[in-house]
Design a protein around this motif. Structure first.
Motif, short mmCIF file in Angstrom:
data_model
loop_
_atom_site.label_atom_id
_atom_site.label_comp_id
_atom_site.label_asym_id
_atom_site.label_seq_id
_atom_site.Cartn_x
_atom_site.Cartn_y
_atom_site.Cartn_z
N HIS A 39 0.82 -1.21 0.00
CA HIS A 39 0.00 0.00 0.00
C HIS A 39 0.85 1.25 0.00
N ARG A 40 1.99 1.21 0.69
CA ARG A 40 2.88 2.36 0.70
C ARG A 40 3.42 2.63 -0.70
N TRP A 55 -4.35 -2.14 -12.75
CA TRP A 55 -4.73 -3.01 -11.64
C TRP A 55 -3.62 -3.02 -10.61
N SER A 56 -3.97 -3.29 -9.37
CA SER A 56 -3.00 -3.32 -8.29
C SER A 56 -2.91 -4.73 -7.72
N PRO A 57 -1.91 -5.00 -6.88
CA PRO A 57 -1.80 -6.34 -6.28
C PRO A 57 -3.02 -6.73 -5.46
N TYR A 58 -3.77 -5.74 -4.97
CA TYR A 58 -4.95 -6.04 -4.16
C TYR A 58 -6.25 -5.78 -4.90
N ARG A 59 -6.13 -5.50 -6.19
CA ARG A 59 -7.30 -5.47 -7.08
C ARG A 59 -6.82 -6.02 -8.42
N LEU A 91 1.88 -14.35 -11.86
CA LEU A 91 1.73 -13.51 -13.05
C LEU A 91 0.56 -12.56 -12.81
N GLY A 92 0.83 -11.25 -12.89
CA GLY A 92 -0.22 -10.26 -12.71
C GLY A 92 -0.26 -9.28 -13.86
N ARG A 138 4.84 -0.51 -7.78
CA ARG A 138 3.57 -0.79 -7.10
C ARG A 138 3.44 -2.25 -6.73
N TRP A 139 4.13 -3.12 -7.47
CA TRP A 139 3.98 -4.56 -7.31
C TRP A 139 5.16 -5.20 -6.58
N LYS A 140 6.09 -4.40 -6.12
CA LYS A 140 7.33 -4.95 -5.54
C LYS A 140 7.07 -5.93 -4.41
#
Length: 338
Positions: free
Chosen positions: A35-36, A56-60, A243-244, A330-332
């Motif tokens: 989130h940070r 898209w984000s890791p949590y969406r 894979l995202g 964002r995905w680190k």
């Protein structure tokens, strides 16, 4: 002996409860870091020539089951560039360069209704020369990209997608190895565009509709990412731990529908290097490198891809590398989690 009993008891207590405490704390730490990173201010993509259609984000995350892809045969009525100029540019290109697919419509998965649960895409037949022709028009008029970028920001997004000229669809996939290194590649002189430029991971162009049907159906973003990994670096789906799909938009100067994906691979960097040299698309690469997941290094790639200057290691970065370098931050945490 009696003096050692408290120490023995403490050691037993620590060994028993440390895993129970460590695991939830680690999960909380990963989520906080993710989130940070998402809150970190990022430079506008306009300066790189990219326009965002959706991200898209890791949590969406975009789910594979939530993607609908169709082929379109609708008439083409592009509004991005003067048609007479585009026709002239097309006539001057003798080599078609092979079939591809061009984006015709896109409805994002906003998830605010039943219909919004799906990412709906449609593609139509195009040829590589369509992309070359559009690119020539933007290269010949430096103000054209800026004017188009303004239209993309102000006009209806669905109308802009429907009015885009025929071009290609491309995918850039970042690769994090098991030893936590990011793959960087230099495109060889054997490729038609962006020769000798460095990229952050492999790139692949979507097949034409006819080719897609020959290999089992319409190619969506996940299938394109998997084919990119298989053909360009010799990595199969069994080797992928994550894979995202991260971003989709336009590489504006070429009217390219550009996709970005991030992957974590179960193989060490030396094994991936070996597979690249033996892969189907190995001829497209003339140098292979690895870098640490370092924010300063990623920032340099982002900056050098924008100002079109060599970096501190004399590497000339492709503009798509700048997009990937900015977005992967964002995905680190999700990628490091494996």
């Amino acid at each position: 002996m009696d003096e050692q009993i408290p120490l023995i008891f403490f050691g037993w207590f620590l060994g028993l409860f440390t895993p129970l405490v460590y695991i939830p704390i680690r999960r909380m730490w990963i989520k906080w870091r993710a989130h940070r990173d998402e809150r970190e201010p990022g430079a506008a993509l306009d300066s790189l020539g990219f326009f965002t259609l959706n991200s898209w984000s890791p949590y969406r995350q975009l789910e594979r089951s939530n993607v609908d892809v169709a082929l379109s045969s609708e008439d083409w009525n592009q509004t991005w560039v003067p048609q007479e100029l585009l026709d002239e540019a097309l006539v001057s290109i003798l080599d078609s360069g092979g079939p591809s697919s061009s984006l015709r419509s896109l409805k994002v998965d906003h998830r605010e209704s039943n219909q919004g649960m799906k990412l709906s895409l449609s593609y139509a037949k195009s040829e590589y020369k369509d992309f070359i022709a559009v690119g020539k028009l933007f290269e010949s008029d430096a103000d054209r990209t800026a004017r188009l970028m303004q239209r993309l920001h102000s006009d209806n997004a669905a109308d802009m997608v429907a009015g885009s000229p025929r071009s290609v669809t491309a995918m850039n996939v970042t690769v994090l190895s098991e030893d936590l290194l990011l793959l960087v590649l230099r495109r060889s002189a054997a490729v038609r565009t962006s020769q000798n430029e460095w990229t952050l991971g492999p790139n692949e162009t979507m097949l034409g509709p006819g080719e897609q049907q020959q290999v089992g159906g319409v190619e969506g973003p996940f299938q394109l990412a998997e084919r990119c990994l298989k053909e360009e670096i010799g990595v199969g789906l069994d080797d992928v731990s994550f894979l995202g799909i991260s971003w989709v938009g336009y590489n504006v100067p070429g009217a390219i529908c550009h996709w970005l994906a991030h992957t974590r691979i179960r193989l060490r960097s030396d094994e991936i290097t070996r597979r690249i040299r033996e892969s189907h698309g190995g001829f497209e690469v003339d140098a292979i490198g690895w870098m640490k997941f370092d924010h300063n290094a990623l920032d340099e790639i982002r900056q050098r891809s924008e100002d079109r200057k060599l970096d501190s290691q004399s590497r000339y970065w492709n503009r798509t590398a700048g997009l990937a370098a900015q977005d992967i931050r964002r995905w680190k945490s999700r990628l490091l989690a494996g």
